[in-house]
Design a protein around this motif. Structure first.
Motif, PDB file in Angstrom:
ATOM      1  N   ASP B  95      73.149 111.521 143.012  1.00  0.00           N
ATOM      2  CA  ASP B  95      73.323 111.457 141.563  1.00  0.00           C
ATOM      3  C   ASP B  95      73.142 112.841 140.933  1.00  0.00           C
ATOM      4  OD1 ASP B  95      73.525 109.638 139.139  1.00  0.00           O
ATOM      5  OD2 ASP B  95      71.721 110.794 138.673  1.00  0.00           O
ATOM      6  N   THR B  96      74.032 113.173 139.978  1.00  0.00           N
ATOM      7  CA  THR B  96      74.024 114.518 139.400  1.00  0.00           C
ATOM      8  C   THR B  96      72.884 114.749 138.411  1.00  0.00           C
ATOM      9  OG1 THR B  96      75.517 113.805 137.635  1.00  0.00           O
ATOM     10  CG2 THR B  96      76.537 114.747 139.604  1.00  0.00           C
ATOM     11  N   VAL B  97      72.149 113.708 138.089  1.00  0.00           N
ATOM     12  CA  VAL B  97      71.025 113.890 137.167  1.00  0.00           C
ATOM     13  C   VAL B  97      69.689 113.577 137.845  1.00  0.00           C
ATOM     14  CG1 VAL B  97      70.004 113.161 134.967  1.00  0.00           C
ATOM     15  CG2 VAL B  97      72.476 113.426 135.166  1.00  0.00           C
ATOM     16  N   ASP B  98      69.680 112.527 138.648  1.00  0.00           N
ATOM     17  CA  ASP B  98      68.426 112.141 139.293  1.00  0.00           C
ATOM     18  C   ASP B  98      68.233 112.749 140.684  1.00  0.00           C
ATOM     19  OD1 ASP B  98      67.337 110.646 137.255  1.00  0.00           O
ATOM     20  OD2 ASP B  98      68.372 108.807 137.851  1.00  0.00           O
ATOM     21  N   PHE B  99      69.301 113.246 141.272  1.00  0.00           N
ATOM     22  CA  PHE B  99      69.239 113.910 142.576  1.00  0.00           C
ATOM     23  C   PHE B  99      68.691 113.014 143.684  1.00  0.00           C
ATOM     24  CE2 PHE B  99      69.116 117.150 139.281  1.00  0.00           C
ATOM     25  CZ  PHE B  99      70.234 117.888 139.629  1.00  0.00           C
ATOM     26  N   VAL B 100      69.043 111.730 143.608  1.00  0.00           N
ATOM     27  CA  VAL B 100      68.721 110.782 144.679  1.00  0.00           C
ATOM     28  C   VAL B 100      70.039 110.134 145.129  1.00  0.00           C
ATOM     29  CG1 VAL B 100      66.371 110.261 143.898  1.00  0.00           C
ATOM     30  CG2 VAL B 100      68.300 108.904 143.016  1.00  0.00           C
ATOM     31  N   PRO B 101      70.069 109.576 146.344  1.00  0.00           N
ATOM     32  CA  PRO B 101      71.284 108.875 146.783  1.00  0.00           C
ATOM     33  C   PRO B 101      71.561 107.691 145.845  1.00  0.00           C
ATOM     34  CG  PRO B 101      69.780 109.238 148.626  1.00  0.00           C
ATOM     35  CD  PRO B 101      69.019 109.579 147.384  1.00  0.00           C
ATOM     36  N   SER B 102      72.764 107.657 145.311  1.00  0.00           N
ATOM     37  CA  SER B 102      73.116 106.645 144.322  1.00  0.00           C
ATOM     38  C   SER B 102      74.482 106.068 144.631  1.00  0.00           C
ATOM     39  CB  SER B 102      73.174 107.269 142.928  1.00  0.00           C
ATOM     40  OG  SER B 102      71.949 107.851 142.591  1.00  0.00           O
ATOM     41  N   ALA B 103      74.726 104.913 144.059  1.00  0.00           N
ATOM     42  CA  ALA B 103      76.051 104.323 144.194  1.00  0.00           C
ATOM     43  C   ALA B 103      76.699 104.335 142.823  1.00  0.00           C
ATOM     44  CB  ALA B 103      75.935 102.899 144.700  1.00  0.00           C
ATOM     45  N   TYR B 104      77.980 104.594 142.813  1.00  0.00           N
ATOM     46  CA  TYR B 104      78.718 104.603 141.562  1.00  0.00           C
ATOM     47  C   TYR B 104      79.810 103.548 141.659  1.00  0.00           C
ATOM     48  CZ  TYR B 104      79.602 106.970 137.168  1.00  0.00           C
ATOM     49  OH  TYR B 104      79.688 107.265 135.827  1.00  0.00           O
ATOM     50  N   ILE B 105      79.786 102.587 140.729  1.00  0.00           N
ATOM     51  CA  ILE B 105      80.871 101.600 140.677  1.00  0.00           C
ATOM     52  C   ILE B 105      82.050 102.282 139.996  1.00  0.00           C
ATOM     53  CG2 ILE B 105      81.641  99.337 139.807  1.00  0.00           C
ATOM     54  CD1 ILE B 105      79.365  98.676 141.471  1.00  0.00           C
ATOM     55  N   LEU B 106      83.072 102.611 140.762  1.00  0.00           N
ATOM     56  CA  LEU B 106      84.214 103.318 140.189  1.00  0.00           C
ATOM     57  C   LEU B 106      85.159 102.347 139.494  1.00  0.00           C
ATOM     58  CD1 LEU B 106      84.975 105.931 142.978  1.00  0.00           C
ATOM     59  CD2 LEU B 106      83.777 106.265 140.822  1.00  0.00           C
ATOM     60  N   ASP B 107      85.139 101.110 139.931  1.00  0.00           N
ATOM     61  CA  ASP B 107      86.127 100.175 139.415  1.00  0.00           C
ATOM     62  C   ASP B 107      85.746  98.762 139.823  1.00  0.00           C
ATOM     63  OD1 ASP B 107      88.516  99.666 138.114  1.00  0.00           O
ATOM     64  OD2 ASP B 107      89.626  99.589 139.989  1.00  0.00           O
ATOM     65  N   ILE B 108      85.848  97.838 138.878  1.00  0.00           N
ATOM     66  CA  ILE B 108      85.667  96.428 139.213  1.00  0.00           C
ATOM     67  C   ILE B 108      86.646  95.643 138.358  1.00  0.00           C
ATOM     68  CG2 ILE B 108      83.702  96.150 137.634  1.00  0.00           C
ATOM     69  CD1 ILE B 108      82.463  94.243 139.719  1.00  0.00           C
ATOM     70  N   GLU B 109      87.476  94.866 138.984  1.00  0.00           N
ATOM     71  CA  GLU B 109      88.533  94.145 138.268  1.00  0.00           C
ATOM     72  C   GLU B 109      88.787  92.795 138.924  1.00  0.00           C
ATOM     73  OE1 GLU B 109      91.941  96.719 138.246  1.00  0.00           O
ATOM     74  OE2 GLU B 109      90.819  98.208 137.098  1.00  0.00           O
ATOM     75  N   THR B 110      89.133  91.830 138.073  1.00  0.00           N
ATOM     76  CA  THR B 110      89.475  90.514 138.610  1.00  0.00           C
ATOM     77  C   THR B 110      90.719  90.004 137.894  1.00  0.00           C
ATOM     78  OG1 THR B 110      88.159  89.316 136.978  1.00  0.00           O
ATOM     79  CG2 THR B 110      87.035  89.961 138.997  1.00  0.00           C
ATOM     80  N   LEU B 111      91.486  89.187 138.589  1.00  0.00           N
ATOM     81  CA  LEU B 111      92.682  88.620 137.959  1.00  0.00           C
ATOM     82  C   LEU B 111      92.325  87.495 137.005  1.00  0.00           C
ATOM     83  CD1 LEU B 111      95.248  88.431 140.919  1.00  0.00           C
ATOM     84  CD2 LEU B 111      94.947  90.226 139.199  1.00  0.00           C
ATOM     85  N   PHE B 112      91.203  86.822 137.278  1.00  0.00           N
ATOM     86  CA  PHE B 112      90.840  85.654 136.471  1.00  0.00           C
ATOM     87  C   PHE B 112      89.396  85.765 135.992  1.00  0.00           C
ATOM     88  CE2 PHE B 112      93.845  84.450 139.788  1.00  0.00           C
ATOM     89  CZ  PHE B 112      94.917  84.096 138.997  1.00  0.00           C
ATOM     90  N   PRO B 113      89.189  85.633 134.696  1.00  0.00           N
ATOM     91  CA  PRO B 113      87.826  85.748 134.166  1.00  0.00           C
ATOM     92  C   PRO B 113      87.061  84.430 134.278  1.00  0.00           C
ATOM     93  CG  PRO B 113      89.368  85.457 132.347  1.00  0.00           C
ATOM     94  CD  PRO B 113      90.188  85.424 133.622  1.00  0.00           C
ATOM     95  N   ARG B 114      85.768  84.546 134.066  1.00  0.00           N
ATOM     96  CA  ARG B 114      84.882  83.375 133.875  1.00  0.00           C
ATOM     97  C   ARG B 114      84.785  82.400 135.049  1.00  0.00           C
ATOM     98  NH1 ARG B 114      86.886  84.490 128.902  1.00  0.00           N
ATOM     99  NH2 ARG B 114      88.760  83.288 129.272  1.00  0.00           N
TER     100      ARG B 114
END
Lengths: 167, 167
Positions: B95-114
């Motif tokens: 992470d560019t601020v906390d300087f620990v190994p981090s995960a970044y969700i770049l994208d999350i999408e679904t065809l159907f909501p709810r």
């Protein structure tokens, strides 16, 4: 045999006294000062406790990862003796949301507040980005960072939030 | 000479009807569907008018730049016939601020909501990130995106803002 007497070198005035009359120049010759200062200051923003060794290693990885893509440019503010007073690090990329050429302010720091160094660095970075064809400038600022209102005064508006969850 | 009669293939039920019973699997075999859907949906978030050609080119550059650093992982939701219903793209970095190994969700999408697809994808991504040693998960969401409250319900808190200025 005689020795020519070496001219006595006057010590330079302390940088606190000379910072008021600064100029903005290309920063590529000042990368050591830039990253030395950045590494020292950036640590205070981390929410995690890191050992000195771990911090240095991870800081190095962050800098390498940030440098790996985009076109990068540095500007520094210097006093009349060429001494470092602050810097801006800017990077050109295609924006991941707007899909236009954009500039990202990765870092802006000054040794002395309230004498206009930060504003002058920001202006120079924006000029450069505009010349390079960027359509906008983006930056990230922590929610509680007073810089948030400073950027708002400089014409920046809030577009998105960074959310996070500890694991 | 006789031909064996080819068994008549029943048409599959429409994906709208089968989406309710989904499973989450590794997404590496579904990259075509992932980026096809992402390219279509992402365009609606841009604040700029782009020609089809310009958008496609810049979209491709963004994907290449994002892929250039970090360790990447995809998960997809599929119906019982193996058809794509949604995806998550996650990336491990320091992470560019906390300087620990981090995960970044770049994208999350679904065809159907709810019907819980997004939540299941997010859970799987978080599990993977945790297994991989990440200390936190980060993501960016536009200020006015309803997903902001959805992420808050999933335990995400706001850490920073992205500010920008048009040039």
């Amino acid at each position: 045999m005689t020795f020519r007497k070496r001219k006595k070198q006057h010590p330079l005035p302390p940088v606190e006294e000379t910072a008021g009359t600064f100029t903005i120049v290309d920063g590529e010759d000042y990368l050591d000062e830039i990253f030395e200062n950045d590494m020292r200051i950036s640590r205070s923003f981390s929410h995690f406790q890191l050992s000195e060794e771990e911090y240095k290693e991870n800081y190095g990885r962050v800098i390498r990862e940030l440098s790996a893509t985009g076109e990068h440019k540095f500007f520094v503010a210097i006093d009349r003796y060429g001494r470092y007073l602050g810097h801006v690090w800017i990077c050109l990329k295609i924006d991941t949301v707007d899909f236009v050429p954009s500039a990202y302010i990765l870092d802006i720091e000054t040794l002395f507040p309230r004498i206009g160094i930060g504003g002058a660095l920001l202006n120079r970075a924006e000029e450069w980005a505009h010349e390079m064809g960027a359509k906008k400038v983006s930056l990230r600022v922590d929610l509680k960072n007073p810089a948030r209102t400073w950027y708002a005064k400089k014409g920046y508006s809030e577009r998105a939030v960074i959310m996070e969850k500890l694991l």
